[in-house]
Motif scaffolding. Structure first.
Motif, PDB file in Angstrom:
ATOM      1  N   ARG A  85       0.915  -1.290  -0.178  1.00 20.20           N
ATOM      2  CA  ARG A  85       0.254   0.210  -0.366  1.00 20.20           C
ATOM      3  C   ARG A  85       0.940   1.468   0.160  1.00 20.20           C
ATOM      4  N   LEU A  86       2.022   1.423   0.453  1.00 17.67           N
ATOM      5  CA  LEU A  86       2.599   2.163   0.786  1.00 17.67           C
ATOM      6  C   LEU A  86       3.043   2.822  -0.756  1.00 17.67           C
ATOM      7  N   VAL A  87       3.464   1.575  -1.342  1.00 13.78           N
ATOM      8  CA  VAL A  87       3.905   1.655  -2.722  1.00 13.78           C
ATOM      9  C   VAL A  87       3.536   2.407  -3.654  1.00 13.78           C
ATOM     10  N   ARG A  88       1.978   2.196  -3.662  1.00 20.82           N
ATOM     11  CA  ARG A  88       0.870   2.495  -4.753  1.00 20.82           C
ATOM     12  C   ARG A  88       0.980   3.717  -4.491  1.00 20.82           C
ATOM     13  N   LEU A  89       0.359   4.431  -2.397  1.00 21.87           N
ATOM     14  CA  LEU A  89       0.941   5.987  -2.448  1.00 21.87           C
ATOM     15  C   LEU A  89       1.581   7.122  -2.497  1.00 21.87           C
ATOM     16  N   MET A  90       2.608   5.854  -2.778  1.00 22.60           N
ATOM     17  CA  MET A  90       3.837   6.859  -3.429  1.00 22.60           C
ATOM     18  C   MET A  90       4.632   7.456  -4.660  1.00 22.60           C
ATOM     19  N   SER A  91       3.773   6.111  -5.256  1.00 21.65           N
ATOM     20  CA  SER A  91       4.210   6.610  -6.665  1.00 21.65           C
ATOM     21  C   SER A  91       3.484   8.040  -6.701  1.00 21.65           C
ATOM     22  N   THR A  92       1.478   8.061  -5.857  1.00 26.02           N
ATOM     23  CA  THR A  92       1.468   9.158  -6.855  1.00 26.02           C
ATOM     24  C   THR A  92       1.340  10.113  -5.997  1.00 26.02           C
ATOM     25  N   THR A  93       2.269  10.007  -4.760  1.00 27.12           N
ATOM     26  CA  THR A  93       2.509  11.756  -3.986  1.00 27.12           C
ATOM     27  C   THR A  93       4.075  12.424  -4.821  1.00 27.12           C
ATOM     28  N   LEU A  94       4.395  11.052  -5.202  1.00 25.60           N
ATOM     29  CA  LEU A  94       6.109  11.582  -5.205  1.00 25.60           C
ATOM     30  C   LEU A  94       5.627  11.945  -6.747  1.00 25.60           C
ATOM     31  N   ARG A  95       4.709  11.359  -7.699  1.00 27.69           N
ATOM     32  CA  ARG A  95       4.162  12.167  -8.499  1.00 27.69           C
ATOM     33  C   ARG A  95       4.260  13.798  -8.566  1.00 27.69           C
ATOM     34  N   ASN A  96       3.521  14.400  -7.791  1.00 33.80           N
ATOM     35  CA  ASN A  96       2.679  15.500  -7.199  1.00 33.80           C
ATOM     36  C   ASN A  96       4.114  15.930  -7.107  1.00 33.80           C
ATOM     37  N   PHE A  97       4.274  15.299  -5.656  1.00 30.02           N
ATOM     38  CA  PHE A  97       6.050  16.448  -5.392  1.00 30.02           C
ATOM     39  C   PHE A  97       7.113  16.429  -6.131  1.00 30.02           C
ATOM     40  N   THR A  98       7.083  16.028  -7.250  1.00 33.24           N
ATOM     41  CA  THR A  98       8.253  16.660  -8.179  1.00 33.24           C
ATOM     42  C   THR A  98       8.397  17.067  -9.444  1.00 33.24           C
ATOM     43  N   SER A  99       6.722  16.604  -9.856  1.00 34.79           N
ATOM     44  CA  SER A  99       5.944  17.378 -10.964  1.00 34.79           C
ATOM     45  C   SER A  99       6.952  16.819 -11.963  1.00 34.79           C
ATOM     46  N   ASP A 100       6.919  15.024 -11.770  1.00 35.93           N
ATOM     47  CA  ASP A 100       8.004  14.076 -13.235  1.00 35.93           C
ATOM     48  C   ASP A 100       7.423  12.550 -12.966  1.00 35.93           C
ATOM     49  N   ASN A 101       7.470  12.377 -14.038  1.00 32.23           N
ATOM     50  CA  ASN A 101       6.884  10.640 -13.546  1.00 32.23           C
ATOM     51  C   ASN A 101       7.791   9.781 -13.279  1.00 32.23           C
ATOM     52  N   VAL A 102       7.571   9.240 -11.634  1.00 36.44           N
ATOM     53  CA  VAL A 102       8.529   8.747 -10.601  1.00 36.44           C
ATOM     54  C   VAL A 102       7.393   7.397 -10.692  1.00 36.44           C
ATOM     55  N   GLU A 103       8.018   6.455 -10.573  1.00 35.83           N
ATOM     56  CA  GLU A 103       7.851   5.109 -10.816  1.00 35.83           C
ATOM     57  C   GLU A 103       8.628   4.484  -9.064  1.00 35.83           C
ATOM     58  N   VAL A 104       7.819   3.858  -7.953  1.00 41.79           N
ATOM     59  CA  VAL A 104       8.235   2.826  -7.142  1.00 41.79           C
ATOM     60  C   VAL A 104       8.171   1.893  -6.900  1.00 41.79           C
ATOM     61  N   SER A 105       9.115   1.128  -6.567  1.00 42.71           N
ATOM     62  CA  SER A 105       8.548  -0.726  -6.434  1.00 42.71           C
ATOM     63  C   SER A 105       9.688  -1.123  -5.467  1.00 42.71           C
ATOM     64  N   ILE A 106       9.444  -1.686  -4.656  1.00 39.49           N
ATOM     65  CA  ILE A 106       9.917  -3.021  -3.414  1.00 39.49           C
ATOM     66  C   ILE A 106      10.499  -3.815  -4.117  1.00 39.49           C
ATOM     67  N   ASP A 107      12.602  -3.427  -4.257  1.00 40.41           N
ATOM     68  CA  ASP A 107      13.382  -4.147  -4.283  1.00 40.41           C
ATOM     69  C   ASP A 107      13.460  -5.763  -3.814  1.00 40.41           C
ATOM     70  N   ALA A 108      13.168  -5.375  -2.365  1.00 40.63           N
ATOM     71  CA  ALA A 108      13.544  -6.301  -0.801  1.00 40.63           C
ATOM     72  C   ALA A 108      13.045  -6.292   0.354  1.00 40.63           C
ATOM     73  N   ILE A 109      12.148  -7.036   1.117  1.00 40.18           N
ATOM     74  CA  ILE A 109      11.979  -7.054   2.658  1.00 40.18           C
ATOM     75  C   ILE A 109      12.874  -8.310   2.821  1.00 40.18           C
ATOM     76  N   SER A 110      13.554  -7.615   3.769  1.00 40.03           N
ATOM     77  CA  SER A 110      14.551  -8.805   4.735  1.00 40.03           C
ATOM     78  C   SER A 110      14.595  -8.374   5.922  1.00 40.03           C
ATOM     79  N   SER A 111      15.078  -9.392   6.906  1.00 40.50           N
ATOM     80  CA  SER A 111      15.106  -9.181   8.337  1.00 40.50           C
ATOM     81  C   SER A 111      16.878  -9.531   8.353  1.00 40.50           C
TER      82      SER A 111
END
Length: 364
Positions: A85-111
């Motif tokens: 859910r964070l990735v979807r939200l960040m993709s939208t807000t960072l596009r508004n923040f930078t006025s650019d085409n931004v794509e956010v993705s998860i590379d890895a989740i580890s411990s």
């Protein structure tokens, strides 16, 4: 005395020496012969350097011992949904923040251990410490150098199609720190919204550091969840790494153990709220009971038209309002215009009522 020659003296010394050995410490046991020596391949397998773990095989040796001390994030299945859910939200807000085409993705989740992560942070980078106010603990966001220069270039009007220019060997300027702080604030706002369906929490920005030694928010041996996010802005971008110690997630650990939203170990808050709202709109019938009297069945069968039943109550005595078999209120009987009316005086607590007594009577 005969036999006092040199040979007799040597025999006497040997006897004294044997007696001392018997009274003293026992002689060291003889070492057994070496049975077998490990070869290099076996040593590598014991230490986990065989290279087979990367091919999907199980870890061996010391790596297995070390990894067994960590808690895998996969035991918290709801955490992965939160970060999706964070990735979807960040993709939208960072596009508004930078006025650019931004794509956010998860590379890895580890411990991993907190100390191991601090030793592996690629410098130069900016490390933002934030606080989870409701959980009373801290987390860490690391923005790497390529993303810092990319954000600065985009926010200051850099042209598209040109890579961000990096200047090595110098500290970050005040403008760069201010812009990165704004970026971290946007990310924390999205993280707050990502946790909102699960539990209300506010992530507040604390400070910005460039030295990992000044970001000791947890013990070096404590386990943490590391989330690596990739931010792409056409031909530029970088990484955002988010570190949450397990101590920070402990207040919501039971919620993060859910397999799906609303599970809550057999309880569903959505349905509970819906049923509560519907029950408040449900119409119920209240009965006003003037008095009650217990009579034998034979007396009831012998009643005739015109017989009187003495209730034993005086005018002005309180009456009871009952819903079904449950006594709810005590009231006074009166009249309003052309109708009888009751005025509620007090509420009858159900826990004080004895179910073995007749309806409307309370135990002493």
């Amino acid at each position: 005395m005969s036999g006092t020659g040199p040979e007799s003296e040597e025999d006497l010394a040997a006897a004294w020496g044997a007696a001392l050995e018997d009274d003293g410490e026992p002689a060291a046991p003889s070492l057994p012969e070496a049975t077998r020596v490990l070869n290099q391949a076996e040593i590598d397998s014991l230490l986990g350097f065989g290279g087979g773990a990367g091919d999907g095989e199980a870890l061996t040796g010391i790596e297995r011992i070390i990894s067994s001390g960590l808690v895998s994030y996969e035991r918290l299945p709801m955490l992965e949904i939160v970060f999706d859910r964070l990735v979807r939200l960040m993709s939208t807000t960072l596009r508004n923040f930078t006025s650019d085409n931004v794509e956010v993705s998860i590379d890895a989740i580890s411990s991993l251990r907190f100390g191991d992560y601090l030793n592996s942070v690629p410098l130069p980078a900016m490390l933002a410490v934030f606080q989870a106010e409701e959980w009373d603990n801290y987390g860490l966001i690391v923005v790497d150098s390529p993303l810092i220069y990319s954000v600065v270039d985009v926010l200051l009007g850099g042209r598209r199609g040109t890579a961000a220019m990096r200047v090595e060997g110098r500290p970050y300027t005040t403008i760069e720190r201010t812009l990165v702080e704004r970026l971290v604030t946007v990310v924390l706002s999205d993280l707050t919204d990502a946790f909102e369906p699960l539990c209300p929490v506010n992530f507040r920005f604390e400070r910005l550091e460039v030295n990992p030694r000044f970001t000791a928010i947890s013990r070096a041996s404590n386990a943490c969840v590391l989330v690596k996010l990739r931010v792409d802005m056409e031909d530029r971008g970088g990484r955002i790494e988010m570190l949450l110690p397990y101590a920070t997630l402990e207040p919501v650990r039971e919620m993060l153990l859910q397999q799906f939203m609303g599970e809550k170990f057999g309880r569903d808050s959505i349905w509970e709220t819906h049923l509560a709202e519907q029950l408040r709109d449900t119409a119920v019938a209240l009965e006003v009971v003037l008095a009650e009297q217990v009579m034998p069945l034979s007396t009831v069968l012998n009643l005739k038209v015109g017989d009187r039943i003495a209730l034993g109550v005086t005018p002005g005595s309180p009456v009871r309002l009952r819903c079904g078999d449950v006594a709810m209120f005590e009231a006074q009987l009166g009249r309003r215009e052309e109708r009888l009316a009751v005025r509620i005086e007090r509420e009858l607590r159900q826990e004080t009522a004895d179910p073995r007594l007749p309806t409307g009577e309370a135990s002493a």
